[in-house]
Structure formats: structure tokens, C-alpha cells
Design a protein around this motif. Structure first.
Motif, PDB file in Angstrom:
ATOM      1  N   MET A 208       0.836  -1.194   0.000  1.00 28.88           N
ATOM      2  CA  MET A 208       0.000   0.000   0.000  1.00 28.88           C
ATOM      3  C   MET A 208       0.878   1.254   0.000  1.00 28.88           C
ATOM      4  O   MET A 208       0.812   2.074  -0.906  1.00 28.88           O
ATOM      5  N   PHE A 209       1.710   1.399   1.046  1.00 29.53           N
ATOM      6  CA  PHE A 209       2.619   2.536   1.126  1.00 29.53           C
ATOM      7  C   PHE A 209       4.027   2.104   0.697  1.00 29.53           C
ATOM      8  O   PHE A 209       4.403   0.939   0.848  1.00 29.53           O
ATOM      9  N   PHE A 210       4.806   3.055   0.201  1.00 28.36           N
ATOM     10  CA  PHE A 210       6.173   2.764  -0.223  1.00 28.36           C
ATOM     11  C   PHE A 210       6.998   2.348   0.995  1.00 28.36           C
ATOM     12  O   PHE A 210       6.909   2.950   2.059  1.00 28.36           O
ATOM     13  N   ARG A 211       7.861   1.349   0.810  1.00 30.65           N
ATOM     14  CA  ARG A 211       8.692   0.865   1.905  1.00 30.65           C
ATOM     15  C   ARG A 211      10.136   1.370   1.821  1.00 30.65           C
ATOM     16  O   ARG A 211      10.845   1.405   2.834  1.00 30.65           O
ATOM     17  N   ASN A 212      10.601   1.697   0.634  1.00 30.73           N
ATOM     18  CA  ASN A 212      11.955   2.222   0.433  1.00 30.73           C
ATOM     19  C   ASN A 212      11.870   3.401  -0.526  1.00 30.73           C
ATOM     20  O   ASN A 212      11.089   3.368  -1.488  1.00 30.73           O
ATOM     21  N   LEU A 213      12.668   4.429  -0.277  1.00 30.34           N
ATOM     22  CA  LEU A 213      12.562   5.653  -1.068  1.00 30.34           C
ATOM     23  C   LEU A 213      13.924   6.045  -1.623  1.00 30.34           C
ATOM     24  O   LEU A 213      14.821   6.430  -0.871  1.00 30.34           O
ATOM     25  N   THR A 214      14.067   5.922  -2.949  1.00 27.29           N
ATOM     26  CA  THR A 214      15.225   6.471  -3.644  1.00 27.29           C
ATOM     27  C   THR A 214      14.751   7.739  -4.344  1.00 27.29           C
ATOM     28  O   THR A 214      13.767   7.710  -5.093  1.00 27.29           O
ATOM     29  N   LEU A 215      15.456   8.851  -4.102  1.00 31.26           N
ATOM     30  CA  LEU A 215      14.964  10.165  -4.504  1.00 31.26           C
ATOM     31  C   LEU A 215      15.805  10.778  -5.616  1.00 31.26           C
ATOM     32  O   LEU A 215      17.028  10.627  -5.655  1.00 31.26           O
ATOM     33  N   PHE A 216      15.110  11.476  -6.498  1.00 37.04           N
ATOM     34  CA  PHE A 216      15.722  12.302  -7.530  1.00 37.04           C
ATOM     35  C   PHE A 216      15.043  13.668  -7.476  1.00 37.04           C
ATOM     36  O   PHE A 216      13.923  13.798  -6.975  1.00 37.04           O
ATOM     37  N   ARG A 217      15.716  14.679  -8.039  1.00 35.80           N
ATOM     38  CA  ARG A 217      15.134  16.015  -8.103  1.00 35.80           C
ATOM     39  C   ARG A 217      15.095  16.493  -9.546  1.00 35.80           C
ATOM     40  O   ARG A 217      15.941  16.118 -10.371  1.00 35.80           O
ATOM     41  N   PHE A 218      14.087  17.334  -9.849  1.00 31.71           N
ATOM     42  CA  PHE A 218      13.991  17.913 -11.185  1.00 31.71           C
ATOM     43  C   PHE A 218      13.483  19.340 -11.072  1.00 31.71           C
ATOM     44  O   PHE A 218      12.887  19.740 -10.079  1.00 31.71           O
ATOM     45  N   SER A 219      13.745  20.110 -12.115  1.00 29.33           N
ATOM     46  CA  SER A 219      13.470  21.545 -12.108  1.00 29.33           C
ATOM     47  C   SER A 219      11.999  21.838 -12.416  1.00 29.33           C
ATOM     48  O   SER A 219      11.266  20.977 -12.928  1.00 29.33           O
ATOM     49  N   PRO A 220      11.547  23.064 -12.151  1.00 27.13           N
ATOM     50  CA  PRO A 220      10.176  23.447 -12.522  1.00 27.13           C
ATOM     51  C   PRO A 220       9.913  23.303 -14.017  1.00 27.13           C
ATOM     52  O   PRO A 220       8.799  22.937 -14.422  1.00 27.13           O
ATOM     53  N   ALA A 221      10.913  23.601 -14.843  1.00 30.72           N
ATOM     54  CA  ALA A 221      10.725  23.479 -16.294  1.00 30.72           C
ATOM     55  C   ALA A 221      10.486  22.026 -16.687  1.00 30.72           C
ATOM     56  O   ALA A 221       9.647  21.723 -17.549  1.00 30.72           O
ATOM     57  N   VAL A 222      11.204  21.100 -16.056  1.00 32.35           N
ATOM     58  CA  VAL A 222      11.023  19.677 -16.325  1.00 32.35           C
ATOM     59  C   VAL A 222       9.643  19.224 -15.849  1.00 32.35           C
ATOM     60  O   VAL A 222       8.995  18.390 -16.484  1.00 32.35           O
ATOM     61  N   ALA A 223       9.182  19.790 -14.747  1.00 31.48           N
ATOM     62  CA  ALA A 223       7.887  19.397 -14.182  1.00 31.48           C
ATOM     63  C   ALA A 223       6.748  19.601 -15.170  1.00 31.48           C
ATOM     64  O   ALA A 223       5.780  18.834 -15.192  1.00 31.48           O
ATOM     65  N   GLU A 224       6.857  20.626 -15.987  1.00 31.29           N
ATOM     66  CA  GLU A 224       5.797  20.905 -16.956  1.00 31.29           C
ATOM     67  C   GLU A 224       5.615  19.760 -17.943  1.00 31.29           C
ATOM     68  O   GLU A 224       4.519  19.525 -18.449  1.00 31.29           O
ATOM     69  N   ASP A 225       6.704  19.018 -18.210  1.00 36.26           N
ATOM     70  CA  ASP A 225       6.642  17.932 -19.188  1.00 36.26           C
ATOM     71  C   ASP A 225       5.873  16.733 -18.655  1.00 36.26           C
ATOM     72  O   ASP A 225       5.452  15.868 -19.429  1.00 36.26           O
TER      73      ASP A 225
END
Length: 302
Positions: free
Chosen positions: A1-18
Motif C-alpha cells: 500500500m505505502f512505499f517501503r523504500n525511497l530512492t529520490l531524484f530532483r527535477f526543475s520546474p521546467a522539467v515538471a511541466e513535461d
């Protein structure tokens, strides 16, 4: 149900639009069944249910997805045994050694015969992208598996320049300081798990403790002998517990009863349950990520 492990990445606002194009492009990359002569296939599946058809699930600015795969299970030992039997049979029947080129042909024949009969293992890795705050969260502790999910997203979108976390503050140094001094950032408490290593050599001493009070002289003695904290159990705001690694991967993530009591006992439907779970999870994750970004100085790409 809920995530058990979290691998994180970051992206910019411009990328978010895509990310708005995911509904459009993911159907072209839907997981298909592995063929008789294929070793594996990969593609996107429903993030909410194995039987569902939709490939995305939206709650506010968050889009949930799932990357799936089908892999033929063909153990090397089985293949090698069959090759050895055929090589031995040729040697006995014809009184000669089998050349390397002929052995390769035999291996190809064996694979062609065994592949259609091999069992298929299906797997699924869930993830979500938070367009507002620029987080891509993958439910795995494996960096390789997380990168594979990111690679599939890039293939579907044409480009998705999300990047691994690049802390300006050393996680190992900060975590070691927390244990040595007992002074943790506001909102955090020590959990009951820790891994300490001697960083001087690749094969240095390792000490692991589980289900143990970490605020003890026994643990601090390891620090005095030169070990540093590589993983540590933490509790944030009495709402979420996890093990934080020097790679900033969050493992063994669990919500406390304080959070679980907020989950509806009898949701109106499966869709309502999926919405409620994702909304609750992203809210709790978001608060935690904001604090981690401040502590380790994790700027969002511009």
C-alpha cells in the motif's frame, strides 16, 4: 500500500511541466507479455492495481506510475548442464573434442529450446513525481533499479533530466555528529538501528545494531575508535520511521500509528482508497523531504 523504500531524484520546474504528457505517452510504452524467444520485456503498468488499465494516477500535483517487467527464469546451471550433456554425447559418439565455435552453437540451440518453456517472473516498481516540489520518488532501495525506472521515463518522454541527490552537507559527517552528541535536528529522534564502519579502508571493521537504544556509551565507543555512521534509524515528528543511509536512500519506511489511524477504515471504493493513500503518503513524505532538503542542503535544480 505505502512505499517501503525511497530512492529520490530532483527535477526543475521546467522539467515538471513535461509531466503533463505522461497520460499521452505512457500507453505507447505499456508492458507487453514476453515472447517465446525473448529473455525479458519492460514497460509501464497500472500503479494502483494489477488488473487496472490506467497507467497513471493523479492526486493534485503528484502523478503515480509503475514500471513493470517480465523476465524468463532460465538458471545458468540448467543451461550449462544441458550443454555439457550434448558436448559429452558428441565426444563419445565421434571420438573428438568439441570446438569453441561448435560449443557456442550448441548453447544457442539449448537456449532456443528452453526459452519457450521457461517460467516468467513479473515484477513492478512503483514511483511518483511531485511536480510542485520537484521530487521523483521510487519505491526501491536499489540505485540500479531506480535508475532503470528513470531510464524508462526518459524513453517515454524523450527527455526527463531528473538528477540524483547531491548534498552539500556530508550525510555521514552529520549522522555521526548526531550520534556522538545526541543533538539531532528539530523533529528527529534516534531509532533502534545503526551501522557503523571504519572508513579508513574498504575492508574496515563494521558494527551493526538492531532493536537497541542508540544513545549509549557502547555505541559512542565505536565512534571513539574511528568508526562513522553509514546508516541510522530515525523517527520524524513521531509520524514516520526509517533507516537513512549515507546515500540518502530511505529504507524500512513505516508510518506510526498516529498516521495509520488517519487511514479510512471503510473507503467508498478502490479508487477512493488509492486516492486517500497516495494523498496521505505524499503529504507525510513532503514534510519529511522538506526537512531533509534543509538539513543536507539539497537544492532543487533550476
Amino acid at each position: 500500500m505505502f512505499f517501503r523504500n525511497l530512492t529520490l531524484f530532483r527535477f526543475s520546474p521546467a522539467v515538471a511541466e513535461d509531466l503533463a504528457r505522461l497520460d499521452e505517452v505512457l500507453p505507447e510504452h505499456r508492458l507487453r507479455d514476453v515472447g517465446p524467444m525473448e529473455l525479458s520485456t519492460r514497460g509501464f503498468v497500472s500503479p494502483t492495481s494489477l488488473a487496472a488499465h490506467d497507467l497513471t494516477h493523479h492526486v493534485g500535483a503528484v502523478t503515480s506510475i509503475a514500471a513493470g517487467s517480465q523476465t524468463k527464469l532460465l538458471p545458468p546451471g540448467v543451461v550449462n548442464d544441458e550443454i555439457a550433456k550434448r558436448v559429452e554425447k558428441i565426444a563419445e559418439a565421434e571420438g573428438r573434442k568439441v570446438s569453441g565455435r561448435e560449443r557456442k552453437r550448441i548453447k544457442d540451440d539449448v537456449l532456443n529450446e528452453l526459452l519457450p518453456r521457461a517460467f516468467v517472473r513479473a515484477s513492478r516498481i512503483r514511483a511518483y513525481a511531485d511536480a510542485r516540489d520537484g521530487w521523483l520518488v521510487v519505491d526501491t532501495a536499489s540505485r540500479r533499479a531506480a535508475e532503470d525506472v528513470l531510464s524508462q521515463l526518459r524513453e517515454a518522454l524523450g527527455s526527463f533530466p531528473a538528477v540524483p541527490l547531491a548534498p552539500e552537507e556530508s550525510p555521514r559527517v552529520l549522522m555521526t555528529h548526531w550520534v556522538a552528541t545526541g543533538k539531532l535536528p528539530t523533529g528527529f529522534e534516534l531509532g533502534d538501528e545503526i551501522e557503523l564502519r571504519d572508513p579508513a579502508t574498504a575492508s574496515g571493521a563494521v558494527a551493526r545494531c538492531r532493536r537497541q537504544d542508540l544513545d549509549t556509551d557502547e555505541v559512542r565507543e565505536h565512534l571513539r575508535t574511528g568508526k562513522q555512521v553509514f546508516r541510522i534509524g530515525l523517527v520524524f515528528d513521531d509520524r514516520i520511521s526509517f533507516v537513512l543511509g549515507e546515500d540518502l536512500v530511505l529504507r524500512k519506511v513505516r508510518f506510526t500509528d498516529v498516521v495509520l489511524d488517519e487511514v479510512p477504515d471503510e473507503p467508498e471504493s478502490a479508487a477512493a482508497e488509492a486516492d486517500a493513500n497516495l494523498a496521505l503518503m505524499m503529504l507525510e513524505h513532503g514534510r519529511l523531504f522538506e526537512r531533509l532538503a534543509t538539513i543536507f542542503n539539497l537544492p532543487r535544480p533550476e
